[in-house]
Scaffold this motif. Structure first.
Motif, PDB file in Angstrom:
ATOM      1  N   VAL A 137       0.875  -0.939  -0.461  1.00  0.00           N
ATOM      2  CA  VAL A 137       0.342  -0.152  -0.104  1.00  0.00           C
ATOM      3  C   VAL A 137       0.571   1.394   0.283  1.00  0.00           C
ATOM      4  O   VAL A 137       2.028   1.729   1.336  1.00  0.00           O
ATOM      5  N   LEU A 138       0.800   1.896  -0.509  1.00  0.00           N
ATOM      6  CA  LEU A 138       1.853   3.648  -0.802  1.00  0.00           C
ATOM      7  C   LEU A 138       0.449   4.430  -0.591  1.00  0.00           C
ATOM      8  O   LEU A 138      -0.637   4.280  -1.894  1.00  0.00           O
ATOM      9  N   SER A 143      -0.063  14.825  -7.059  1.00  0.00           N
ATOM     10  CA  SER A 143       0.355  14.798  -7.982  1.00  0.00           C
ATOM     11  C   SER A 143       1.676  13.206  -8.127  1.00  0.00           C
ATOM     12  O   SER A 143       2.474  13.754  -9.128  1.00  0.00           O
ATOM     13  N   LEU A 144       1.341  12.846  -7.147  1.00  0.00           N
ATOM     14  CA  LEU A 144       2.243  11.345  -7.457  1.00  0.00           C
ATOM     15  C   LEU A 144       1.107  10.087  -8.258  1.00  0.00           C
ATOM     16  O   LEU A 144       1.580   8.934  -8.288  1.00  0.00           O
ATOM     17  N   LEU A 145       0.686  10.502  -8.307  1.00  0.00           N
ATOM     18  CA  LEU A 145      -0.973   9.361  -8.967  1.00  0.00           C
ATOM     19  C   LEU A 145      -0.449   8.842 -10.143  1.00  0.00           C
ATOM     20  O   LEU A 145       0.266   7.288 -10.372  1.00  0.00           O
ATOM     21  N   PRO A 146       0.556   9.641 -11.458  1.00  0.00           N
ATOM     22  CA  PRO A 146       1.484   8.832 -11.773  1.00  0.00           C
ATOM     23  C   PRO A 146       2.665   8.272 -11.369  1.00  0.00           C
ATOM     24  O   PRO A 146       2.278   7.025 -12.496  1.00  0.00           O
ATOM     25  N   LEU A 147       3.296   8.074 -10.667  1.00  0.00           N
ATOM     26  CA  LEU A 147       4.382   7.456 -10.173  1.00  0.00           C
ATOM     27  C   LEU A 147       3.723   5.810  -9.768  1.00  0.00           C
ATOM     28  O   LEU A 147       3.546   4.903  -9.901  1.00  0.00           O
ATOM     29  N   TRP A 148       2.565   6.063  -8.894  1.00  0.00           N
ATOM     30  CA  TRP A 148       1.607   5.427  -8.224  1.00  0.00           C
ATOM     31  C   TRP A 148       1.417   4.109  -9.257  1.00  0.00           C
ATOM     32  O   TRP A 148       0.898   3.038  -9.518  1.00  0.00           O
ATOM     33  N   GLU A 149       0.739   4.611 -10.682  1.00  0.00           N
ATOM     34  CA  GLU A 149       0.109   4.514 -11.664  1.00  0.00           C
ATOM     35  C   GLU A 149       1.122   3.421 -12.183  1.00  0.00           C
ATOM     36  O   GLU A 149       1.085   1.718 -12.805  1.00  0.00           O
ATOM     37  N   SER A 164      -5.586   1.761  -7.776  1.00  0.00           N
ATOM     38  CA  SER A 164      -4.711   3.220  -7.970  1.00  0.00           C
ATOM     39  C   SER A 164      -5.781   3.814  -7.960  1.00  0.00           C
ATOM     40  O   SER A 164      -7.146   3.729  -9.417  1.00  0.00           O
ATOM     41  N   GLY A 165      -5.348   5.734  -7.655  1.00  0.00           N
ATOM     42  CA  GLY A 165      -6.990   6.611  -7.641  1.00  0.00           C
ATOM     43  C   GLY A 165      -6.557   7.493  -6.545  1.00  0.00           C
ATOM     44  O   GLY A 165      -5.024   7.877  -5.728  1.00  0.00           O
ATOM     45  N   LEU A 166      -7.210   8.638  -6.916  1.00  0.00           N
ATOM     46  CA  LEU A 166      -7.174   9.857  -5.757  1.00  0.00           C
ATOM     47  C   LEU A 166      -8.087   9.756  -4.436  1.00  0.00           C
ATOM     48  O   LEU A 166      -9.956   9.114  -5.551  1.00  0.00           O
ATOM     49  N   ARG A 178      -8.403  17.155   1.486  1.00  0.00           N
ATOM     50  CA  ARG A 178      -7.014  17.070   1.223  1.00  0.00           C
ATOM     51  C   ARG A 178      -7.369  15.724  -0.364  1.00  0.00           C
ATOM     52  O   ARG A 178      -7.315  15.008   0.097  1.00  0.00           O
ATOM     53  N   ARG A 179      -6.458  16.032  -1.516  1.00  0.00           N
ATOM     54  CA  ARG A 179      -6.721  14.749  -2.639  1.00  0.00           C
ATOM     55  C   ARG A 179      -4.741  13.483  -1.796  1.00  0.00           C
ATOM     56  O   ARG A 179      -4.121  14.240  -2.019  1.00  0.00           O
ATOM     57  N   VAL A 180      -5.670  12.402  -1.786  1.00  0.00           N
ATOM     58  CA  VAL A 180      -4.211  11.707  -1.752  1.00  0.00           C
ATOM     59  C   VAL A 180      -4.511  10.624  -2.207  1.00  0.00           C
ATOM     60  O   VAL A 180      -5.276   9.704  -2.966  1.00  0.00           O
ATOM     61  N   SER A 181      -2.924  10.371  -3.260  1.00  0.00           N
ATOM     62  CA  SER A 181      -2.895   9.505  -4.643  1.00  0.00           C
ATOM     63  C   SER A 181      -2.257   8.406  -3.624  1.00  0.00           C
ATOM     64  O   SER A 181      -1.616   8.131  -3.343  1.00  0.00           O
ATOM     65  N   VAL A 182      -3.364   7.040  -3.916  1.00  0.00           N
ATOM     66  CA  VAL A 182      -2.681   5.887  -3.451  1.00  0.00           C
ATOM     67  C   VAL A 182      -2.468   4.486  -3.873  1.00  0.00           C
ATOM     68  O   VAL A 182      -3.780   5.193  -5.440  1.00  0.00           O
TER      69      VAL A 182
END
Length: 335
Positions: A137-138, A143-149, A164-166, A178-182
């Motif tokens: 789980v990350l 802004s890091l969503l592209p990295l998680w994808e 993955s998603g926001l 706040r929006r969190v990329s996961v």
């Protein structure tokens, strides 16, 4: 025997530890011995005080779940040309790592980028040692969503189910927007992001609006023990204009809590200045327990850099197939 044991890379002040405690899952955090380690010691959290880069899965043979919120300052300034260039370079590194290329020499001069890739190094290292993590789980800033994808694509090729998603934090009971990329990856069973438990916040909407099957979003007034109405004036600009400060009432969720939350002004409805947020209050807006023992250097950064523990509860519960709907902001404060 306990089914899950978690290792938390870049463990910070203890977001994942607080969440794991609520769910009854043991966790060991790895954190460099400065700042946040003093908070972790004061909170009695299990911690290996060492550099994540010098360690690997072999030092944690019993841990079968990997979680992380790695440092990624060079990629967290969304929309800036420099950050977009860094992200492009990082995505290239992800591809090279998936092919098992040695990129260590290229990363020596770019330490902060290297740190963002550490969770993937650990994940691939465990796979190559035939002791793959059952769950990964990350989480980080939007802004890091592209990295998680990109990481998800790599792990999918290694046999994981991934999602993955926001996630908007207020939809999981966190009293801030706040929006969190996961990213969630699982070896056994389908991966899925947690279902919202609270209604989405929309400027101008009331708490009664939205899906009647979901709880109303939690307000700043509920989260803090100040017995009066107040407004928060944000330290940062609104809609890309640094001269226009965002403004929220205590009957709304707070804006995203950052490492500069102490600079947000609090005023009465008629404009009189009020005391600014204490460390304890900023932690409460992040859903840390009221009595959390903040200590060490740069406490505002410790708080602002954290993933809200209540959101971590929902992420872990979804990843580990554990119930989480009973956990709310109020229950988080009693941890």
């Amino acid at each position: 025997m306990q089914k899950f044991k978690i290792v938390d890379l870049f463990a910070g002040a203890g977001s994942w530890s607080v969440a794991a405690h609520q769910l009854g899952v043991p966790l060991v955090g790895v954190e460099w011995p400065w700042g946040a380690c003093e908070t972790r010691r004061a909170a009695g959290l299990c911690t290996v005080e060492d550099d994540v880069r010098t360690l690997g899965p072999g030092e944690f043979p019993e841990e079968n779940v990997l979680v992380s919120r790695p440092p990624a300052q060079t990629m967290s300034a969304a929309g800036h040309g420099h950050s977009r260039g860094v992200l492009t370079r990082v995505l290239d590194f992800v591809g090279r790592m998936s092919r098992r290329e040695d990129i260590s020499a290229a990363l020596v001069a770019d330490e902060r980028t290297w740190l963002a890739l550490e969770p993937l190094r650990w994940a691939l290292g465990a796979i190559d040692k035939n002791c793959a993590y059952e769950v990964i789980v990350l989480a980080h800033a939007a802004s890091l969503l592209p990295l998680w994808e990109a990481v998800a694509e790599t792990l999918a090729a290694e046999g994981y189910s991934v999602a993955s998603g926001l996630l908007p934090a207020e939809q999981y009971g966190v009293p801030q927007t706040r929006r969190v990329s996961v990213m969630i990856a699982r070896r056994d069973g389908p991966a899925a992001l947690p279902a919202p438990t609270h209604r989405a916040y929309r400027n101008g909407a009331t708490r009664k609006e939205g899906d009647p099957l979901l709880l109303p979003w939690v307000t700043m007034g509920e989260a803090l023990s100040r017995p009066y109405l107040f407004e928060m004036i944000s330290n940062y600009g609104k809609a890309g204009d640094p001269g226009v400060r965002g403004r929220r009432s205590s009957v709304q969720p707070a804006p995203a809590v950052t490492g500069k939350s102490g600079r947000n002004r609090l005023v009465t409805p008629d404009g009189a200045e009020l005391p600014r947020l204490t460390f304890r209050e900023a932690g409460q807006l992040q859903t840390f327990p009221t009595s959390y023992p903040w200590a060490g250097r740069a406490v505002p950064l410790q708080i602002g850099n954290a993933v809200p523990p209540l959101l971590c509860v929902h992420l872990l519960a979804a990843a580990l197939d554990l119930p989480a709907r009973a956990y709310t902001w109020s229950s988080a404060q009693r941890t």
